[in-house]
Write a protein that holds these residues in place. Sequence first.
Motif, short mmCIF file in Angstrom:
data_model
loop_
_atom_site.label_atom_id
_atom_site.label_comp_id
_atom_site.label_asym_id
_atom_site.label_seq_id
_atom_site.Cartn_x
_atom_site.Cartn_y
_atom_site.Cartn_z
N TRP A 72 8.76 14.32 -2.70
CA TRP A 72 8.22 13.11 -3.32
C TRP A 72 9.35 12.17 -3.77
CZ3 TRP A 72 9.30 11.58 -8.25
CH2 TRP A 72 9.73 12.55 -9.16
N ASP B 243 -6.36 1.83 -2.75
CA ASP B 243 -6.23 3.30 -2.83
C ASP B 243 -5.04 3.81 -2.02
OD1 ASP B 243 -8.52 3.46 -4.45
OD2 ASP B 243 -9.82 3.53 -2.68
N ARG C 60 9.86 8.36 -2.59
CA ARG C 60 10.04 7.26 -3.56
C ARG C 60 11.29 6.44 -3.24
NH1 ARG C 60 11.20 9.06 -9.39
NH2 ARG C 60 13.22 9.34 -8.41
N ILE D 152 3.81 6.42 4.47
CA ILE D 152 3.91 5.47 3.37
C ILE D 152 3.06 4.24 3.70
CG2 ILE D 152 5.44 3.96 2.04
CD1 ILE D 152 7.70 5.93 2.57
N ARG E 41 4.57 18.22 -1.15
CA ARG E 41 5.12 17.13 -1.97
C ARG E 41 6.22 17.62 -2.91
NH1 ARG E 41 4.40 15.01 -6.94
NH2 ARG E 41 3.99 12.79 -7.00
N ARG F 67 -1.67 5.36 -1.19
CA ARG F 67 -0.68 6.26 -1.78
C ARG F 67 -0.05 7.03 -0.65
NH1 ARG F 67 -5.63 9.10 -4.17
NH2 ARG F 67 -5.42 7.44 -5.65
N VAL F 68 1.10 7.56 -0.91
CA VAL F 68 1.82 8.33 0.09
C VAL F 68 0.97 9.55 0.46
CG1 VAL F 68 3.90 9.69 0.55
CG2 VAL F 68 4.07 7.55 -0.74
N GLU F 69 0.85 9.79 1.77
CA GLU F 69 0.14 10.98 2.26
C GLU F 69 1.20 11.99 2.68
OE1 GLU F 69 -2.58 12.51 5.98
OE2 GLU F 69 -2.34 10.37 5.68
#
Length: 103
Positions: A33, A73, A37, A66, A82, A75-77
């Motif tokens: 994660w 809605d 980011r 990304i 993660r 968000r990173v999948e």
Amino acid sequence: MTIEVIREACCSQDDQAGPLSIEIDIPEKAMVWELAREIGEANFLQFTGTHRIIDVYCAGKHLFSIPAVGIKDGRVEYIVGRNDLASNYLRENKIQCTWPPGL
């Protein structure tokens, strides 16, 4: 650890709007994660109306996807864990950001 991140252009003039590769630095013990980011917050990825999500790979392994900022809605999948160590998947110090098949 320094990682080269390469992205596909989203349109024919995209390479003029910004670079198609950058280098990012992440700690040796960074989690997946944190890698996501760093890439997402680097102001590096470019999106268009038809290209709203980009897949992130290392050595052929799909790590995560990304979405463009502002997707409802969005968000990173994560395809891999993660909270796994990113180094578990970094078989080379190069990340490829590519458009999903079918776009």
